[in-house]
Motif scaffolding. Structure first.
Motif, PDB file in Angstrom:
ATOM      1  N   LEU A 115     100.601  80.793  27.548  1.00 58.34           N
ATOM      2  CA  LEU A 115     101.790  81.318  26.818  1.00 58.34           C
ATOM      3  C   LEU A 115     101.986  80.647  25.302  1.00 58.34           C
ATOM      4  CD1 LEU A 115     104.056  82.361  29.778  1.00 58.34           C
ATOM      5  CD2 LEU A 115     102.936  84.157  28.080  1.00 58.34           C
ATOM      6  N   ALA A 116     102.159  79.588  25.594  1.00 59.28           N
ATOM      7  CA  ALA A 116     102.215  78.491  24.179  1.00 59.28           C
ATOM      8  C   ALA A 116     101.272  78.781  23.260  1.00 59.28           C
ATOM      9  CB  ALA A 116     102.517  77.035  24.487  1.00 59.28           C
ATOM     10  N   GLN A 117     100.008  79.247  23.666  1.00 54.92           N
ATOM     11  CA  GLN A 117      99.002  79.203  22.545  1.00 54.92           C
ATOM     12  C   GLN A 117      99.161  80.936  22.249  1.00 54.92           C
ATOM     13  OE1 GLN A 117      96.198  77.454  21.726  1.00 54.92           O
ATOM     14  NE2 GLN A 117      95.618  78.998  20.281  1.00 54.92           N
ATOM     15  N   THR A 118      99.568  81.602  23.030  1.00 54.59           N
ATOM     16  CA  THR A 118      99.789  83.049  22.578  1.00 54.59           C
ATOM     17  C   THR A 118     101.114  83.479  21.684  1.00 54.59           C
ATOM     18  OG1 THR A 118      98.603  83.685  24.720  1.00 54.59           O
ATOM     19  CG2 THR A 118      99.727  85.523  23.361  1.00 54.59           C
ATOM     20  N   LEU A 119     102.046  82.988  22.102  1.00 53.97           N
ATOM     21  CA  LEU A 119     103.243  83.373  21.638  1.00 53.97           C
ATOM     22  C   LEU A 119     103.798  82.961  20.262  1.00 53.97           C
ATOM     23  CD1 LEU A 119     105.600  83.004  24.841  1.00 53.97           C
ATOM     24  CD2 LEU A 119     104.726  84.905  23.848  1.00 53.97           C
ATOM     25  N   LEU A 120     103.042  81.707  19.608  1.00 55.86           N
ATOM     26  CA  LEU A 120     103.389  81.061  18.624  1.00 55.86           C
ATOM     27  C   LEU A 120     102.173  81.461  17.130  1.00 55.86           C
ATOM     28  CD1 LEU A 120     104.956  77.974  19.601  1.00 55.86           C
ATOM     29  CD2 LEU A 120     106.052  79.707  18.930  1.00 55.86           C
ATOM     30  N   GLN A 121     101.388  82.234  17.579  1.00 56.46           N
ATOM     31  CA  GLN A 121     100.397  82.758  16.810  1.00 56.46           C
ATOM     32  C   GLN A 121     101.110  83.470  15.233  1.00 56.46           C
ATOM     33  OE1 GLN A 121      96.427  83.007  16.959  1.00 56.46           O
ATOM     34  NE2 GLN A 121      96.415  81.957  18.631  1.00 56.46           N
ATOM     35  N   TYR A 122     101.884  84.474  15.727  1.00 56.47           N
ATOM     36  CA  TYR A 122     102.668  85.311  14.615  1.00 56.47           C
ATOM     37  C   TYR A 122     103.585  84.498  13.801  1.00 56.47           C
ATOM     38  CZ  TYR A 122     105.187  89.205  12.408  1.00 56.47           C
ATOM     39  OH  TYR A 122     105.619  89.785  11.292  1.00 56.47           O
ATOM     40  N   PRO A 123     104.441  83.719  14.451  1.00 52.43           N
ATOM     41  CA  PRO A 123     105.137  82.748  13.726  1.00 52.43           C
ATOM     42  C   PRO A 123     104.444  81.823  12.776  1.00 52.43           C
ATOM     43  CG  PRO A 123     106.122  82.890  15.755  1.00 52.43           C
ATOM     44  CD  PRO A 123     104.565  83.604  15.842  1.00 52.43           C
TER      45      PRO A 123
ATOM     46  N   ALA B 210      98.969  73.266  22.629  1.00 55.42           N
ATOM     47  CA  ALA B 210      98.577  74.648  22.464  1.00 55.42           C
ATOM     48  C   ALA B 210      99.452  75.465  21.557  1.00 55.42           C
ATOM     49  CB  ALA B 210      98.670  75.076  23.686  1.00 55.42           C
ATOM     50  N   GLY B 211     100.997  75.397  21.564  1.00 51.63           N
ATOM     51  CA  GLY B 211     101.892  75.830  20.577  1.00 51.63           C
ATOM     52  C   GLY B 211     101.331  75.539  19.330  1.00 51.63           C
ATOM     53  N   CYS B 212     101.384  74.223  18.882  1.00 49.50           N
ATOM     54  CA  CYS B 212     100.843  73.798  17.675  1.00 49.50           C
ATOM     55  C   CYS B 212      99.710  74.237  16.995  1.00 49.50           C
ATOM     56  CB  CYS B 212     101.080  72.289  17.823  1.00 49.50           C
ATOM     57  SG  CYS B 212     102.579  71.472  17.570  1.00 49.50           S
ATOM     58  N   ASN B 213      98.708  74.409  17.883  1.00 48.66           N
ATOM     59  CA  ASN B 213      97.441  74.926  17.685  1.00 48.66           C
ATOM     60  C   ASN B 213      97.751  76.689  17.380  1.00 48.66           C
ATOM     61  OD1 ASN B 213      94.678  75.365  17.347  1.00 48.66           O
ATOM     62  ND2 ASN B 213      94.115  75.652  19.362  1.00 48.66           N
ATOM     63  N   ALA B 214      98.595  77.175  17.949  1.00 49.12           N
ATOM     64  CA  ALA B 214      98.964  78.541  17.717  1.00 49.12           C
ATOM     65  C   ALA B 214      99.474  78.758  16.125  1.00 49.12           C
ATOM     66  CB  ALA B 214      99.582  79.231  18.731  1.00 49.12           C
ATOM     67  N   LEU B 215     100.384  77.710  15.972  1.00 49.61           N
ATOM     68  CA  LEU B 215     100.847  77.742  14.626  1.00 49.61           C
ATOM     69  C   LEU B 215      99.759  77.426  13.397  1.00 49.61           C
ATOM     70  CD1 LEU B 215     104.325  75.789  15.628  1.00 49.61           C
ATOM     71  CD2 LEU B 215     103.976  78.142  14.971  1.00 49.61           C
ATOM     72  N   GLN B 216      98.911  76.592  13.760  1.00 43.47           N
ATOM     73  CA  GLN B 216      97.889  76.106  12.811  1.00 43.47           C
ATOM     74  C   GLN B 216      96.905  77.413  12.493  1.00 43.47           C
ATOM     75  OE1 GLN B 216      95.866  72.849  14.721  1.00 43.47           O
ATOM     76  NE2 GLN B 216      96.309  71.741  12.788  1.00 43.47           N
ATOM     77  N   ALA B 217      96.328  78.274  13.954  1.00 43.04           N
ATOM     78  CA  ALA B 217      95.342  79.050  13.496  1.00 43.04           C
ATOM     79  C   ALA B 217      95.307  79.962  12.540  1.00 43.04           C
ATOM     80  CB  ALA B 217      95.188  79.811  15.153  1.00 43.04           C
ATOM     81  N   PRO B 218      96.495  80.679  12.367  1.00 41.77           N
ATOM     82  CA  PRO B 218      96.528  81.676  11.050  1.00 41.77           C
ATOM     83  C   PRO B 218      95.930  81.003   9.726  1.00 41.77           C
ATOM     84  CG  PRO B 218      98.285  82.248  12.380  1.00 41.77           C
ATOM     85  CD  PRO B 218      97.794  80.963  12.967  1.00 41.77           C
ATOM     86  N   SER B 219      96.600  79.882   9.479  1.00 44.17           N
ATOM     87  CA  SER B 219      96.285  79.133   8.345  1.00 44.17           C
ATOM     88  C   SER B 219      94.723  78.724   8.309  1.00 44.17           C
ATOM     89  CB  SER B 219      97.052  77.821   8.144  1.00 44.17           C
ATOM     90  OG  SER B 219      98.613  78.459   8.160  1.00 44.17           O
ATOM     91  N   PHE B 220      94.265  78.371   9.427  1.00 45.79           N
ATOM     92  CA  PHE B 220      92.935  78.008   9.582  1.00 45.79           C
ATOM     93  C   PHE B 220      91.828  79.021   8.845  1.00 45.79           C
ATOM     94  CE2 PHE B 220      91.641  74.574  12.767  1.00 45.79           C
ATOM     95  CZ  PHE B 220      92.945  73.775  12.515  1.00 45.79           C
ATOM     96  N   THR B 221      92.152  80.320   9.527  1.00 49.93           N
ATOM     97  CA  THR B 221      91.351  81.436   8.911  1.00 49.93           C
ATOM     98  C   THR B 221      91.606  81.794   7.353  1.00 49.93           C
ATOM     99  OG1 THR B 221      91.273  82.303  11.203  1.00 49.93           O
ATOM    100  CG2 THR B 221      90.697  83.947   9.552  1.00 49.93           C
ATOM    101  N   ALA B 222      92.862  81.827   7.199  1.00 50.19           N
ATOM    102  CA  ALA B 222      93.461  81.959   5.865  1.00 50.19           C
ATOM    103  C   ALA B 222      92.782  81.121   4.732  1.00 50.19           C
ATOM    104  CB  ALA B 222      94.713  82.213   5.707  1.00 50.19           C
ATOM    105  N   ILE B 223      92.775  79.688   5.133  1.00 48.03           N
ATOM    106  CA  ILE B 223      92.214  78.932   4.011  1.00 48.03           C
ATOM    107  C   ILE B 223      90.688  78.966   4.134  1.00 48.03           C
ATOM    108  CG2 ILE B 223      92.059  76.725   5.563  1.00 48.03           C
ATOM    109  CD1 ILE B 223      93.629  75.013   3.429  1.00 48.03           C
TER     110      ILE B 223
END
Length: 194
Positions: free
Chosen positions: A45-53, A98-111
């Motif tokens: 859940l932590a991994q899932t819920l923080l991707q959009y933010p 997991a939550g911090c990883n979710a916060l990072q993930a969009p920036s990984f793909t973008a960069i």
């Protein structure tokens, strides 16, 4: 792209030298099977819920900051997991990671995509994903060998130290690929997304 591929591969390698043993580690600390199952639900859940933010924050504050800042949190959480005797603390730390990883993930793909030219984006992403996949395969194999001499707790602490090093390395080597916005409406223009 090289910095992201190598640094992420290294961190995933260290993490997966012990992460597949997490149920056994939690059981050894007194967690029941149902508590372990619920723990994985919390972590997911932590991994899932923080991707959009994470995407919003990456657009607002920049990709580099959103990639590097969680490294300190990862390092602290992994080291704390390695020294505690409480399965609840280990699960809490895993959920924070997991939550911090979710916060990072969009920036990984973008960069990665913003760093590569329009015709090289697929290649750039495949280099990154190959590095991660290789680490996912080799990390557990290394863990099997290393666990003959050291406990998984030592591997957790080593992962924390690796995380600190990776965060500093990324801060020194990555270049921001998009200017941070001063404001964000949080809306998506779906017509421009194709």
């Amino acid at each position: 792209v090289t910095t992201m591929a190598v640094s992420t591969g290294l961190l995933v390698f260290f993490t997966y030298s012990w992460y597949r043993l997490l149920p056994r580690i939690l059981r050894g600390m007194g967690a029941t099977d149902s508590q372990i199952g619920m723990s994985y639900t919390l972590i997911t859940l932590a991994q899932t819920l923080l991707q959009y933010p994470g995407g919003l924050l990456g657009d607002r504050f920049g990709r580099k900051l959103m990639i590097c800042a969680p490294g300190a949190v990862f390092g602290t959480a992994y080291i704390l997991s390695g020294i505690t005797n409480s399965w609840q603390v280990v699960v809490g730390c895993a959920a924070v990671v997991a939550g911090c990883n979710a916060l990072q993930a969009p920036s990984f793909t973008a960069i990665i995509t913003e760093s590569a030219g329009p015709r090289a984006r697929g290649i750039a992403l495949s280099i990154y994903q190959t590095s991660v996949s290789a680490a996912l395969a080799l990390g557990p194999a290394a863990g099997v060998v290393l666990c003959k001499w050291v406990s998984p707790r030592v591997l957790m602490i080593a992962t924390g130290l690796c995380s600190y090093a990776v965060s500093v390395w990324r801060w020194l080597c990555l270049s921001e690929t998009s200017a941070p916005r001063t404001s964000s409406s949080g809306t998506i223009n779906w017509q421009s997304v194709r």
